[in-house]
Scaffold this active site. Structure first.
Site, PDB file in Angstrom:
ATOM      1  N   ASP A  13       0.807  -1.224   0.000  1.00 12.03           N
ATOM      2  CA  ASP A  13       0.000   0.000   0.000  1.00 12.03           C
ATOM      3  C   ASP A  13       0.838   1.270   0.000  1.00 12.03           C
ATOM      4  O   ASP A  13       0.439   2.296   0.546  1.00 12.03           O
ATOM      5  CB  ASP A  13      -0.974   0.007   1.197  1.00 12.03           C
ATOM      6  N   LYS A  16       2.133   2.035  -5.191  1.00  9.64           N
ATOM      7  CA  LYS A  16       2.902   1.561  -6.348  1.00  9.64           C
ATOM      8  C   LYS A  16       2.151   1.779  -7.654  1.00  9.64           C
ATOM      9  O   LYS A  16       2.751   2.087  -8.673  1.00  9.64           O
ATOM     10  CB  LYS A  16       3.205   0.058  -6.209  1.00  9.64           C
ATOM     11  N   HIS A  41      -4.200  -2.444  -6.321  1.00  8.33           N
ATOM     12  CA  HIS A  41      -3.536  -1.220  -6.736  1.00  8.33           C
ATOM     13  C   HIS A  41      -4.597  -0.240  -7.223  1.00  8.33           C
ATOM     14  O   HIS A  41      -5.282  -0.495  -8.196  1.00  8.33           O
ATOM     15  CB  HIS A  41      -2.502  -1.518  -7.820  1.00  8.33           C
ATOM     16  N   GLN A 220       2.446  -6.235  -2.881  1.00  7.36           N
ATOM     17  CA  GLN A 220       2.775  -6.156  -1.448  1.00  7.36           C
ATOM     18  C   GLN A 220       4.059  -5.339  -1.212  1.00  7.36           C
ATOM     19  O   GLN A 220       4.307  -4.399  -1.945  1.00  7.36           O
ATOM     20  CB  GLN A 220       2.867  -7.554  -0.831  1.00  7.36           C
ATOM     21  N   GLY A 296     -11.087  -3.682   2.809  1.00 11.82           N
ATOM     22  CA  GLY A 296     -11.775  -2.584   3.500  1.00 11.82           C
ATOM     23  C   GLY A 296     -11.338  -2.426   4.949  1.00 11.82           C
ATOM     24  O   GLY A 296     -11.855  -1.579   5.666  1.00 11.82           O
ATOM     25  N   ARG A 299      -6.149   0.473   7.975  1.00 18.03           N
ATOM     26  CA  ARG A 299      -4.698   0.274   8.070  1.00 18.03           C
ATOM     27  C   ARG A 299      -4.179   0.989   9.307  1.00 18.03           C
ATOM     28  O   ARG A 299      -4.536   2.147   9.529  1.00 18.03           O
ATOM     29  CB  ARG A 299      -3.993   0.845   6.835  1.00 18.03           C
ATOM     30  N   ASP A 327       2.379  15.074   0.385  1.00 18.74           N
ATOM     31  CA  ASP A 327       1.453  16.192   0.630  1.00 18.74           C
ATOM     32  C   ASP A 327       0.657  16.020   1.919  1.00 18.74           C
ATOM     33  O   ASP A 327       0.241  16.986   2.536  1.00 18.74           O
ATOM     34  CB  ASP A 327       0.489  16.340  -0.562  1.00 18.74           C
ATOM     35  N   VAL A 410       2.923  14.048  -4.704  1.00 20.77           N
ATOM     36  CA  VAL A 410       2.454  15.226  -3.974  1.00 20.77           C
ATOM     37  C   VAL A 410       0.930  15.390  -4.040  1.00 20.77           C
ATOM     38  O   VAL A 410       0.407  16.426  -3.651  1.00 20.77           O
ATOM     39  CB  VAL A 410       3.151  16.524  -4.479  1.00 20.77           C
TER      40      VAL A 410
HETATM   41  P1  IMP Z   1      -2.423 -13.096   2.369  1.00 22.56           P
HETATM   42  O1  IMP Z   1      -1.467 -12.567   1.369  1.00 22.56           O
HETATM   43  O2  IMP Z   1      -3.869 -12.908   2.004  1.00 22.56           O
HETATM   44  O3  IMP Z   1      -2.111 -14.500   2.769  1.00 22.56           O
HETATM   45  O4  IMP Z   1      -2.237 -12.211   3.714  1.00 22.56           O
HETATM   46  C1  IMP Z   1      -1.020 -12.249   4.457  1.00 22.56           C
HETATM   47  C2  IMP Z   1      -0.683 -10.875   5.031  1.00 22.56           C
HETATM   48  O5  IMP Z   1      -0.315  -9.995   3.972  1.00 22.56           O
HETATM   49  C3  IMP Z   1      -1.850 -10.165   5.735  1.00 22.56           C
HETATM   50  O6  IMP Z   1      -1.322  -9.422   6.822  1.00 22.56           O
HETATM   51  C4  IMP Z   1      -2.408  -9.231   4.667  1.00 22.56           C
HETATM   52  O7  IMP Z   1      -3.078  -8.140   5.233  1.00 22.56           O
HETATM   53  C5  IMP Z   1      -1.130  -8.821   3.983  1.00 22.56           C
HETATM   54  N1  IMP Z   1      -1.322  -8.400   2.585  1.00 22.56           N
HETATM   55  C6  IMP Z   1      -1.453  -9.195   1.506  1.00 22.56           C
HETATM   56  N2  IMP Z   1      -1.554  -8.457   0.371  1.00 22.56           N
HETATM   57  C7  IMP Z   1      -1.472  -7.177   0.744  1.00 22.56           C
HETATM   58  C8  IMP Z   1      -1.464  -5.937   0.012  1.00 22.56           C
HETATM   59  O8  IMP Z   1      -1.542  -5.890  -1.224  1.00 22.56           O
HETATM   60  N3  IMP Z   1      -1.345  -4.802   0.762  1.00 22.56           N
HETATM   61  C9  IMP Z   1      -1.220  -4.840   2.110  1.00 22.56           C
HETATM   62  N4  IMP Z   1      -1.210  -5.966   2.825  1.00 22.56           N
HETATM   63  C10 IMP Z   1      -1.326  -7.127   2.157  1.00 22.56           C
HETATM   64 MG    MG Z   2      -2.843  -2.142  -1.952  1.00 23.95          MG
END
Ligand code: IMP
Ligand code: MG
Length: 430
Positions: A13, A16, A41, A220, A296, A299, A327, A410
């Site tokens: 997050d 990217k 994304h 990720q 949802g 974070r 920003d 920004v």
């Molecule tokens: P999984 O990939 O669904 O097995 O989740 C494993 C861990 O990775 C969890 O803590 C998810 O919240 C985190 N995670 C997986 N994909 C993302 C992503 O694209 N962004 C943020 N966290 C992610």
């Molecule tokens: Mg994401």
């Protein structure tokens, strides 16, 4: 043979999608190489916010060829929806025939395990990512090419006792495992994917030979990488450049761009040394709309974690950084973590320490409060236009990581990025 790899340096997050979109304007091929529909994304297309989960973020760029590599675990329903986005945007998509398919059983197993773990849950997205990679590692994964006919679907479900073993796994209470016949019917709905299947590795090799610019898009981030991240609260694939090398056999990159958000966030469970619950963190949470784009979930927010970013840059092979959402820091003093000390001894954590979950759980982050700025920066398109305090913050990131910052986000718009001089040198190498 220019290859640019773009990866997250925190816990996903980092924004990217927007950076890939920007770099995609100079590329002919964009490859998503790992992960599955756990990623999200966020992009803007014709003024509308869309979330891309499997195809590369480049699918909104007309003319670009978007590849889903063999190391990706695919949810066929998500692929079908994203093919529509590609059609509307005028990009082309090729799905590797060897990419794995996430079966309904994988999602059920993922969910049942998370429920059984109770307070020790990993916080997965429950999209079946872990179980699908287990079957891949066990060399009995169901691949996209297996969707071809009823007979091939059946054969794949029986390969390595896939169906028999998976139906013995615990499923959520009251749920009966789908039979082979039910799964054959399920798999037969996705015939329209077949015309998009091909050999993505051969395409990359050939396009590079012809001088194309190839962008490898990671999902990720460093902290979620299966080998380097904070196990067990991490994902099941290699988010780092190694994930691309592993399936494409390409070991030389022109650059590895690491994306870092100007502050820290983490969704799901797992250690986060700089986690905060202050007026400032709640403000960032709200202004940054820090909610998982797939699940949802809210974070968690914290300060920029320089020791972890330094570690991610070293062990992730990052050659250039892009800082996003700068920003959002406008109008406040900026908390930054610039070192770790062990909780029990008070000693500084040495540079070469591997920052595992166990280490991170035992550190006291050392915070500094930097001066902020009050003027909006969303209109800035040159580094020199940024307030002095913003420049000081960016210089601190550069001097700690020893990695040059080539881009600064920004604002939410696609073009709200400052690309510094070094991008032209980067593009000259293209
Ligand atoms: P999984 O990939 O669904 O097995 O989740 C494993 C861990 O990775 C969890 O803590 C998810 O919240 C985190 N995670 C997986 N994909 C993302 C992503 O694209 N962004 C943020 N966290 C992610
Ligand atoms: Mg994401």
């Amino acid at each position: 043979m220019p290859v640019i790899v773009i990866v997250g340096t925190q816990w996903g997050d980092e924004g990217k999608g927007k950076v890939v979109h920007s770099v995609a304007q100079k590329a002919q091929v964009i490859v998503r190489y790992a992960g599955g529909a756990n990623a999200g994304h966020s992009l803007e297309l014709n003024g509308k916010r869309i979330v891309v989960r499997l195809c590369p973020s480049g699918i909104t760029t007309p003319g670009v060829l978007c590849l889903v590599g063999p190391g990706v675990v695919c949810d066929p329903e998500v692929l079908i929806a994203e093919l529509q986005i590609a059609k509307a945007a005028g990009s082309r998509v090729l799905l590797d025939r060897d990419a794995s398919v996430i079966l309904p059983l994988h999602k059920l197993v993922d969910t049942a395990r998370e429920m059984a773990r109770g307070s020790k849950a990993l916080g997965t997205t429950r999209n079946g990512i872990g179980p699908a990679y287990e079957d891949r590692d066990a060399r009995r994964d169901f691949r996209l090419q297996d969707l071809a006919t009823e007979a091939s679907i059946r054969k794949a479900l029986e390969r390595g006792n896939l169906h028999a073993d998976r139906t013995r796994d615990a499923l959520p209470g009251g749920v009966l495992p789908p039979s082979i016949d039910e799964l054959v019917a399920w798999g037969s709905q996705f015939k329209e994917l077949l015309e998009y299947l091909g050999d993505s590795r051969a395409v990359v090799e050939e396009m590079l030979e012809q001088g194309a610019v190839v962008v490898a898009e990671g999902a990720q981030g460093f902290g979620l990488d299966v080998d380097q991240g904070t196990r067990p609260c991490c994902t099941s694939s290699s988010s780092m450049p190694a994930g691309f090398s592993k399936s494409f056999g390409i070991y030389h990159f022109n650059c590895v761009i690491g994306i870092a958000k100007a502050y820290g966030t983490r969704v799901g469970e797992g250690v986060m040394p700089t986690l905060m619950d202050t007026e400032w963190s709640r403000r960032m949470q709200e202004l940054g709309q820090e909610r998982g784009s797939v699940t949802g979930r809210i974070r968690r927010v914290g300060a920029m974690d320089l020791p972890y970013l330094k570690f991610a840059c070293r062990r992730g092979g990052i050659t250039h950084l892009v800082i996003t959402k700068l920003d959002l820091l406008t109008g406040n003093k900026i908390p930054v973590c610039d070192g770790y000390r062990y909780k029990n001894t008070g000693m500084r954590v040495e540079k070469h320490t591997t920052l595992t979950t166990e280490v991170l759980e035992n550190v006291d982050p050392q915070f500094t409060l930097l001066d902020g700025w009050s003027e909006p920066i969303g209109h800035c398109r040159r580094y020199e236009e940024l307030p002095q305090q913003a420049q000081t913050y960016l210089k601190l990131i550069e001097s700690s990581t020893r990695v040059p910052i080539i881009g600064i986000g920004v604002g939410p718009d696609r073009d709200a990025i400052i690309w510094r001089d070094s991008l032209s040198s980067l593009s000259q190498s293209l």
